[in-house]
Design an enzyme around this catalytic site. Structure first.
Site, PDB file in Angstrom:
ATOM      1  N   GLN A 125       0.795  -1.230   0.000  1.00 33.15           N
ATOM      2  CA  GLN A 125       0.000   0.000   0.000  1.00 33.15           C
ATOM      3  C   GLN A 125       0.826   1.279   0.000  1.00 33.15           C
ATOM      4  OE1 GLN A 125      -4.016   0.048   1.717  1.00 33.15           O
ATOM      5  NE2 GLN A 125      -3.099   1.257   3.344  1.00 33.15           N
TER       6      GLN A 125
ATOM      7  N   GLU B  12      -3.130   9.645  -0.793  1.00 34.15           N
ATOM      8  CA  GLU B  12      -2.244  10.315   0.155  1.00 34.15           C
ATOM      9  C   GLU B  12      -1.168  11.138  -0.532  1.00 34.15           C
ATOM     10  OE1 GLU B  12      -0.940   7.438   3.019  1.00 34.15           O
ATOM     11  OE2 GLU B  12      -2.975   7.053   3.716  1.00 34.15           O
TER      12      GLU B  12
ATOM     13  N   ASP C  40       4.455   0.156   4.153  1.00 39.89           N
ATOM     14  CA  ASP C  40       3.207  -0.237   4.804  1.00 39.89           C
ATOM     15  C   ASP C  40       2.572  -1.276   3.893  1.00 39.89           C
ATOM     16  OD1 ASP C  40       0.739  -0.642   5.904  1.00 39.89           O
ATOM     17  OD2 ASP C  40       0.015   1.404   5.639  1.00 39.89           O
TER      18      ASP C  40
ATOM     19  N   GLU D 230       5.280  -1.706   8.264  1.00 39.47           N
ATOM     20  CA  GLU D 230       3.985  -1.613   8.948  1.00 39.47           C
ATOM     21  C   GLU D 230       3.040  -2.689   8.426  1.00 39.47           C
ATOM     22  OE1 GLU D 230       0.208   1.461   8.823  1.00 39.47           O
ATOM     23  OE2 GLU D 230       2.229   2.289   8.601  1.00 39.47           O
TER      24      GLU D 230
ATOM     25  N   ASP E 282      -0.503  -1.521  12.987  1.00 46.54           N
ATOM     26  CA  ASP E 282      -1.598  -0.571  12.744  1.00 46.54           C
ATOM     27  C   ASP E 282      -2.919  -1.316  12.891  1.00 46.54           C
ATOM     28  OD1 ASP E 282      -3.423   1.319  11.847  1.00 46.54           O
ATOM     29  OD2 ASP E 282      -2.806   1.202   9.759  1.00 46.54           O
TER      30      ASP E 282
ATOM     31  N   LYS F 250      -3.495   6.279  15.594  1.00 45.23           N
ATOM     32  CA  LYS F 250      -4.536   6.986  14.843  1.00 45.23           C
ATOM     33  C   LYS F 250      -5.678   7.313  15.798  1.00 45.23           C
ATOM     34  CE  LYS F 250      -3.638   4.675  10.397  1.00 45.23           C
ATOM     35  NZ  LYS F 250      -4.088   3.599   9.484  1.00 45.23           N
TER      36      LYS F 250
ATOM     37  N   ARG G 135      -5.008   9.586   8.321  1.00 42.43           N
ATOM     38  CA  ARG G 135      -5.770   8.561   7.614  1.00 42.43           C
ATOM     39  C   ARG G 135      -5.793   8.947   6.139  1.00 42.43           C
ATOM     40  NH1 ARG G 135      -8.277   4.768  11.112  1.00 42.43           N
ATOM     41  NH2 ARG G 135      -8.043   3.501   9.223  1.00 42.43           N
ATOM     42  N   SER G 136      -6.177   8.014   5.301  1.00 44.35           N
ATOM     43  CA  SER G 136      -6.203   8.318   3.864  1.00 44.35           C
ATOM     44  C   SER G 136      -7.281   9.345   3.527  1.00 44.35           C
ATOM     45  CB  SER G 136      -6.401   7.043   3.044  1.00 44.35           C
ATOM     46  OG  SER G 136      -7.523   6.322   3.499  1.00 44.35           O
TER      47      SER G 136
ATOM     48  N   LYS H 184       3.529  10.074  10.327  1.00 45.92           N
ATOM     49  CA  LYS H 184       3.202   9.567   8.995  1.00 45.92           C
ATOM     50  C   LYS H 184       2.018  10.377   8.493  1.00 45.92           C
ATOM     51  CE  LYS H 184       1.444   5.351   6.872  1.00 45.92           C
ATOM     52  NZ  LYS H 184       1.002   3.979   7.139  1.00 45.92           N
TER      53      LYS H 184
END
EC number: 4.2.1.11
Length: 438
Positions: free
Chosen positions: A174, A216, A253, A297, A324, A349, A378-379, A400
């Protein structure tokens, strides 16, 4: 009388919420908390695309005739009615007390009554209002909540090439990230990241590859393999005049839960190449041996704890292994991981857990047990830059927050530049990482 006036000044006088749009054009919730002295805090809840099954619930309307079912009017109504009534006249400086009221009012394990998005917007807006009332920068107010005396600027994990759920391309992993480890200030680290980002665009163009960006802000070309993604980033680092493995390191990730099916890890972009847990762990080990990767991640599925134990035994002493989906910012789940010696770092998060206090609980539990902490966006983001203040105020060490374009990502970097100018906070670079500490 004077003390009474001070107390009254920080009482919550009003709370109001509304629907706004996030960076994907989906509705999210924004809340204002207004104090008796006129101070106002405002915060918006982010939203994820690849989510852990044990995350707190993001309350959506489900009405397909409105915003394709993604509206948040129920969450807004919960803030404007139940939450407002419960918190009016409460002391905004009592963050733990505010969050306890929210948790008790919700009354569920995963926040599915009020919605973690509704609770989070109010929790963060309250902290912002209290900081303004006390004439404190938000990062300092957050530091004071848990007695954090030393502040640090975070090393940014810059997601410059997107795949998986964050892009409509053939890449399975990702996020492919760069980490500027060999610098003495955040601003210089950021500059290096920007230069590499632009260099990567040039590299991709020269190879006839797409330079459109994903959710992102990272580039999202179609590539034959995950390793090819790493290769073009290595070329970009060199072209920008930096040395991989010295100035810049890499991070991945995998978001492995997204390609984990029936006990197998299936890389669809590579012709459905299939691995079992040990096989995919060994695949990741090989990548770390070939490239300067210092952080991975969600290298395995959130339910594959046996696989995580194997991966940790292979890499845990030299590579940062971040949970995560594995830990979902939940102190109880993190404690389970600590007890079983799973991973060595946690991604933080806010919206996975739903309140600032519970977020801080997870951060300081990790720190107490020697786990690294990475504050994350977050995205689906907004212009809200609270995570920048959280990263500095908790001395988390890493952040991040996406690539070097899209204002929803850059807003956080710009806030960190402002903070760096305001405070004495060291940038530790490679010292934040288990494999690079001297």
């Amino acid at each position: 009388m004077y003390a009474e006036n001070i107390t009254n000044a920080v009482e919550i006088q009003d709370i109001r919420a509304r629907e706004i749009l996030d960076s994907r054009g989906n509705p999210t919730i924004e809340a204002d908390v207004i104090l008796a002295d006129g101070s106002m805090g405002r915060a918006a809840a982010p939203s994820g695309a690849s989510t852990g099954s044990r995350e707190a619930l993001e309350l959506r309307d489900g009405d397909k005739s409105r915003y394709l079912g993604k509206g948040v009017t129920k969450a807004v109504a919960n803030v404007n009615s139940q939450i407002r009534s419960a918190l009016l006249e409460s002391d905004a400086t009592d963050q733990q007390g505010i969050d306890n009221i929210l948790i008790e009012l919700d009354g569920t394990a995963n926040k599915d009554h009020l919605g973690a998005n509704a609770m989070l917007a109010v929790s963060l807006a309250t902290a912002k209002a209290a900081a303004i009332s006390q004439n404190l920068p938000l990062h300092q107010y957050i530091a004071n909540l848990r007695g954090q005396t030393s502040l640090t600027m975070p090393v940014p994990m810059m997601n410059i090439l997107n795949g998986g759920e964050h892009a409509d391309n053939t890449v399975d992993i990702q996020e492919f990230m760069i980490e500027p480890t060999g610098f003495s200030s955040f601003s210089e680290a950021l500059r290096a990241g920007v230069e590499i980002f632009h260099s990567l665009k040039s590299v991709l163009k020269s190879q006839g590859l797409n330079t459109a960006v994903g959710d992102e802000g990272g580039f999202a070309p179609n590539l034959r393999t995950n390793e090819e993604a790493i290769t073009v980033i290595m070329q970009a680092i060199e072209q920008a005049g930096y040395k991989a493995g010295k100035d810049i390191h890499l991070a991945l990730d995998c978001a492995a839960s997204e390609f984990y099916k029936n006990g197998q890890y299936i890389l669809a972009g590579e012709g459905n190449k299939t691995f079992d847990s040990q096989g995919f762990s060994d695949y990741l080990v090989k990548l770390t041996e070939q490239y300067p990767i210092i952080s991975i991640e969600d290298g395995l599925d959130e339910s594959d704890w046996e696989g995580w134990a194997y991966l940790t035994s292979k890499l845990g002493k030299k590579v940062q292994l971040v949970g995560d989906d594995l830990f979902v910012t939940n102190p109880a789940i993190l404690q389970e991981g600590i007890d079983k010696q799973i991973a060595n770092a946690i991604l933080i998060k806010f919206n996975q857990i739903g309140t600032l206090s519970e977020t801080l609980d997870a951060i300081y539990l990790a720190k107490k047990n020697g786990y690294a902490t990475v504050i994350s966006h977050r995205s689906g983001e907004t212009e809200d830059s609270t995570i920048a203040d959280l990263a500095v105020g908790t001395a988390a060490g890493q952040i991040k927050t996406g690539s070097l374009c899209r204002s929803d990502r850059v807003a956080k970097y710009n806030q960190l530049l402002r903070i760096e100018q305001q405070v004495r906070a060291s940038y530790r670079g490679g010292e934040e990482f288990i494999g690079l500490r001297g």
